[in-house]
Write a protein that holds these residues in place. Structure first.
Motif, short mmCIF file in Angstrom:
data_model
loop_
_atom_site.label_atom_id
_atom_site.label_comp_id
_atom_site.label_asym_id
_atom_site.label_seq_id
_atom_site.Cartn_x
_atom_site.Cartn_y
_atom_site.Cartn_z
N VAL A 137 0.79 -1.21 0.11
CA VAL A 137 0.12 0.05 0.04
C VAL A 137 0.85 1.25 -0.06
O VAL A 137 1.93 1.27 0.95
CB VAL A 137 -0.79 -0.11 1.35
CG1 VAL A 137 -1.68 1.32 1.31
CG2 VAL A 137 -1.76 -1.32 1.15
N PRO A 138 0.84 2.19 -0.95
CA PRO A 138 1.60 3.41 -0.97
C PRO A 138 1.34 4.39 0.11
O PRO A 138 0.65 5.45 -0.19
CB PRO A 138 1.26 4.03 -2.51
CG PRO A 138 -0.21 3.75 -2.65
CD PRO A 138 -0.31 2.14 -1.86
N GLU A 139 1.61 4.02 1.15
CA GLU A 139 1.76 4.99 2.49
C GLU A 139 3.05 5.57 2.91
O GLU A 139 3.97 5.48 1.99
CB GLU A 139 1.06 4.49 3.62
CG GLU A 139 1.26 2.92 4.16
CD GLU A 139 2.94 3.08 4.48
OE1 GLU A 139 3.14 3.55 5.75
OE2 GLU A 139 3.74 2.70 3.81
N MET A 140 3.26 6.13 4.01
CA MET A 140 4.35 6.95 4.24
C MET A 140 5.89 6.03 4.32
O MET A 140 6.72 6.07 3.72
CB MET A 140 4.19 7.75 5.30
CG MET A 140 3.50 8.88 5.19
SD MET A 140 3.63 10.07 6.36
CE MET A 140 3.08 9.53 7.77
N LEU A 141 5.81 4.90 4.95
CA LEU A 141 6.66 4.05 5.11
C LEU A 141 7.09 3.52 3.55
O LEU A 141 8.18 3.36 3.17
CB LEU A 141 6.56 2.81 5.96
CG LEU A 141 7.71 1.98 6.03
CD1 LEU A 141 9.06 2.54 6.94
CD2 LEU A 141 7.35 0.46 6.96
N GLY A 142 5.98 3.07 2.98
CA GLY A 142 6.32 2.65 1.78
C GLY A 142 6.97 3.65 0.64
O GLY A 142 7.90 3.37 -0.11
N SER A 143 6.60 4.90 0.88
CA SER A 143 7.19 5.87 0.01
C SER A 143 8.74 6.01 0.40
O SER A 143 9.61 6.32 -0.33
CB SER A 143 6.35 7.22 -0.08
OG SER A 143 6.73 7.80 0.98
N ALA A 144 9.03 5.92 1.88
CA ALA A 144 10.36 6.14 2.13
C ALA A 144 11.45 5.08 1.60
O ALA A 144 12.50 5.01 1.25
CB ALA A 144 10.47 6.16 3.82
N LEU A 145 10.70 3.56 1.80
CA LEU A 145 11.54 2.54 1.31
C LEU A 145 11.51 2.70 -0.09
O LEU A 145 12.54 2.27 -0.71
CB LEU A 145 10.64 1.34 1.70
CG LEU A 145 10.63 0.83 3.04
CD1 LEU A 145 9.66 -0.28 3.50
CD2 LEU A 145 12.12 0.63 3.48
N ASP A 146 10.71 3.19 -1.05
CA ASP A 146 10.94 3.24 -2.67
C ASP A 146 12.02 4.25 -2.56
O ASP A 146 13.02 4.01 -3.54
CB ASP A 146 9.62 4.02 -2.93
CG ASP A 146 8.72 2.96 -3.23
OD1 ASP A 146 8.76 1.77 -3.34
OD2 ASP A 146 7.35 3.49 -3.58
N ILE A 147 12.27 5.55 -1.94
CA ILE A 147 13.26 6.47 -1.96
C ILE A 147 14.60 5.81 -1.82
O ILE A 147 15.73 5.70 -2.42
CB ILE A 147 12.79 7.71 -1.14
CG1 ILE A 147 12.04 8.34 -1.52
CG2 ILE A 147 14.18 8.43 -1.31
CD1 ILE A 147 11.65 9.61 -0.62
N ALA A 148 14.58 4.76 -0.57
CA ALA A 148 15.62 4.26 -0.42
C ALA A 148 16.06 3.32 -1.22
O ALA A 148 17.51 3.22 -1.77
CB ALA A 148 15.57 3.29 1.02
N SER A 149 15.27 2.56 -2.03
CA SER A 149 15.82 1.33 -3.04
C SER A 149 16.31 2.25 -4.34
O SER A 149 17.02 1.47 -5.22
CB SER A 149 14.67 0.18 -3.03
OG SER A 149 13.63 0.83 -3.41
#
Lengths: 219, 272, 219
Positions: free
Chosen positions: A167-179
């Motif tokens: 689900v594209p929530e805040m942790l998800g978007s942080a992990l996207d940036i990270a990867s």
């Protein structure tokens, strides 16, 4: 490798961009958990067999991790022919998981109403529906408002679990940036601070609400 | 009701005015509450044993007795808050059947005042008084407010109408509870230890209101330990012990020359 | 694989689940006691600092704390095994909640207890150890048991940082064969089997402490 504050700052807009999703998910899940939890508690009062069944249901839910529920719904529902968006599955999962706790909130909220309240209302000749809707329900709502608020904070803090089912929530978007950037520390720290500020602010709001509800004019 | 929507309590003599206010009541009911061969068990505990008691319309009866004697249970049976297993209760001539609709109808004519006041904490004093007027009797807001103001004046706290119960003293709360019950224009008032949870300095203000009511001819059934009230206001004093009515007498006889040893022992403890 | 084999396969992860729980308790209990008592005894700036530490661990989302510490510690050259990071984060989060139970338990004691002990000439630390804490302990017990359940369930998180716990095993099994109903039902059951006895024990303790009240049955 060092912690890059400038880079951390650049991740903030992206992460805050989905704060709306996080908050809506939390609100909807809180509503779902309240409705489920209240239903459990009402059913529990209907007799000794329902009481036993509901007690067990609540205990089962409280004995299992939210992550297991999310995986269960995410992978099993499609198998049964219900293909729902991940967002809906996430809200459903949080609703079920927290209903076990909300049921206890409603139990306490109802039990805290003195027996004499219903008696006095009946003694005035009010019918069952009026006794509940004009005398008991308002008092229950006042009793549960602050605990439900506290559980809302818990639900909010559980929304990052939804990253596990994409689900594209805040942790998800942080992990996207990270990867994408191979830098994990900065976006994760940022999302951590955002959640901490959010949780502390809402908790403070709940405290104010509690003071208002149980201030001098009420009890 | 007179033309300006106010009850005419102060001008017309009771119970003439009752029949105007509540024309639905047939006028021939001379016994407000009557219990016959009443028996009640809590599990295996025999709480009420063969109780026979009649409260004639217009009379004031005080029930006293040690705690656990069944006096509160008895008064709670009189408006169906407790069920019973044997015997009958008649209210204004109608036998209690346990039917929910019938109970609701009967309870409109029976006012009750509780030991713990049981005001609704989320409602103002005014809303406490008008809730049943509006929901049960279907009065308009202004009509209900008019009636409530009248009875709040009667219990001498009209100025507190906008406050919440928690802002009032115990004595004031209990007077509001009395006004709330009076608003329904009951044919009988039940009092279940109305002064027992009050601080001593507040007992008098509540008793004064009750004595006023008695003087106006209100039918009253009171469970109380206030022997002064019994002496001043009661027609009859009923002494209960261990679920039985031990003795029934006029206050004069009851206090001066009780016929039962148990009554004497109780009075000794109470009046020391 | 039969459902029983799946269930057994998931339990191969029990060792990690149990280890993280046990290590987590080593962080949670001392943290709760020390910080709860400290918050109770201190005033002014010291209390503010202690409250800040507690609130950091308590009010942060535990899943985000785990990610942050897992990825940020190496950046500042602290190399810890994943299992240590997980136990610390989960333990201190539970300890944060526990500390509030300790403080609330101490604060809820009748002031007369302290005054009576002080009047006997007992020094402060003895009053705390001999009079206040033993009485507060019974009041804290339900929260502590509740937090133990939260800790056990929280260990499901370690599957996200590659530790082979029960949840991780479930996902492994799910990858090797398509049986979502079997796998994820077994996963829920696996945690249920572990947590349910604790839940029941907790309810028993709560009832022994709280006693029973008359219920309002009009709902």
């Amino acid at each position: 490798m060092n912690f890059d504050f400038a880079f951390a700052a650049t991740t903030l807009p992206t992460i805050l961009g989905v704060i709306g999703t996080t908050i809506s998910v939390a609100l909807l899940s809180c509503a779902g958990a309240s409705i489920l939890g209240f239903s459990f508690e009402i059913a529990r009062r209907a007799g000794s067999l329902p009481a036993y069944l509901m007690r067990f249901t609540i205990d089962f839910i409280r004995s299992t991790p939210v992550l297991a529920w999310l995986y269960f719904l995410y992978f099993v529902l499609p198998h049964w022919g219900f293909t729902l968006p991940a967002l809906v599955v996430g809200i459903l999962g949080l609703s079920i998981y927290f209903s076990g706790y909300l049921a206890e909130v409603f139990k306490a909220g109802i039990d805290a109403i003195p027996k004499g309240q219903a008696e006095a209302a009946k003694a005035l000749g009010l019918n069952r529906i009026d006794v509940v809707s004009f005398v008991l329900a308002p008092q229950m709502l006042r009793n549960v408002a602050a605990p439900v608020g506290n559980h809302f904070v818990s639900i909010l803090k559980a929304t990052p679990y939804l990253a596990a089912i994409a689900v594209p929530e805040m942790l998800g978007s942080a992990l996207d940036i990270a990867s994408n950037t191979y830098r994990y520390a900065e976006p994760l720290t940022v999302v951590g601070i955002v959640f901490l500020v959010l949780a502390l602010t809402i908790a403070q709001g709940v405290r104010l609400l509690e003071r208002k509800l149980h201030g001098p004019t009420n009890r | 009701m007179n033309s300006d929507g106010q009850p005419m309590r102060q001008t017309a003599p009771w119970p003439v005015e009752i029949s105007q206010h509540h024309s639905a009541h047939p006028p021939d009911r001379t016994v407000a509450v009557e219990a016959a061969a009443l028996n009640k068990w809590f599990g295996s505990f025999h709480a009420l044993k063969d109780i026979n008691l009649a409260v004639p319309q217009g009379s004031r009866i005080v029930i006293c007795g040690p705690s656990g004697s069944g006096k509160s249970t008895l008064i709670r049976c009189a408006n169906g808050l407790e069920t019973f297993q044997g015997g009958t209760i008649r209210i204004g001539g109608a036998e209690l059947t346990g039917d929910e609709k019938q109970l609701q109808k009967i309870r409109r004519t029976v006012g009750m005042v509780f030991q713990q006041f049981n005001l609704f904490p989320h409602l103002t004093v005014m809303a406490n008084c008008t809730l049943a007027l509006r929901r049960v009797l279907g009065k308009s807001r202004s009509e209900a407010v008019g009636i409530a103001v009248h009875y709040l004046e009667r219990v001498r706290i009209p100025e507190q109408a906008h406050k919440y119960p928690a802002q009032l003293s115990g004595g004031q709360q209990q007077r509001v509870a009395i006004a709330r019950a009076l608003c329904m224009n009951p044919r009988i008032m039940l009092f279940d230890e109305p002064t027992s949870s009050l601080d001593p300095e507040m007992v008098k203000e509540v008793l004064d209101v009750m004595i006023d009511l008695a003087a106006d001819g209100m039918t009253m059934l009171c469970v109380t330990h206030e022997m002064g009230f019994a002496r001043e206001a009661a027609d009859q004093v009923v002494f209960m012990d261990q679920g039985r009515i031990v003795e029934t007498a006029s206050p004069a006889t009851f206090f001066a020359a009780p016929s039962q040893e148990r009554t004497r022992l109780f009075l000794n403890k109470m009046l020391r | 694989m039969t459902t029983v084999e799946i269930f057994v396969g998931i339990f191969e992860g029990f060792r990690v689940t149990a280890t993280v729980t046990a290590l987590g308790l080593l962080y949670a209990v001392p943290f709760a006691l020390v910080f709860g008592v400290a918050q109770y005894l201190t005033k002014g700036m010291a209390r503010l600092a202690i409250t800040a530490v507690i609130e950091f661990w308590r009010s942060s989302a535990v899943i985000i704390l785990l990610f942050v510490f897992y990825y940020v510690l190496p950046v500042i050259d602290i190399q810890l095994p994943a299992i240590t990071v997980a136990a610390m984060v989960l333990g201190l989060n539970a300890g944060g909640y526990g500390s509030q139970a300790v403080r609330a338990g101490l604060q809820s004691l009748d002031r007369g207890q302290f005054e009576a002990a002080a009047a006997l000439g007992l020094p402060r630390r003895h009053i705390l150890a001999l009079i206040e804490l033993p009485q507060a302990l019974t009041r804290m017990a339900p929260t502590f048991i509740n937090q133990l359940i939260q800790l056990i369930k929280g260990t499901a998180l370690v599957s996200l940082v590659t530790l082979t716990d029960m949840t991780f095993r479930a996902k492994e099994i799910a990858e090797s064969e398509y049986n979502p109903v079997g796998v994820y039902t077994s996963l829920l059951l696996a945690y249920f089997v572990i947590c349910y006895p604790v839940t029941v024990f907790g309810r028993w303790v709560e009832q022994r402490i709280g006693g029973r009240k008359g219920l309002t049955n009009e709902f």
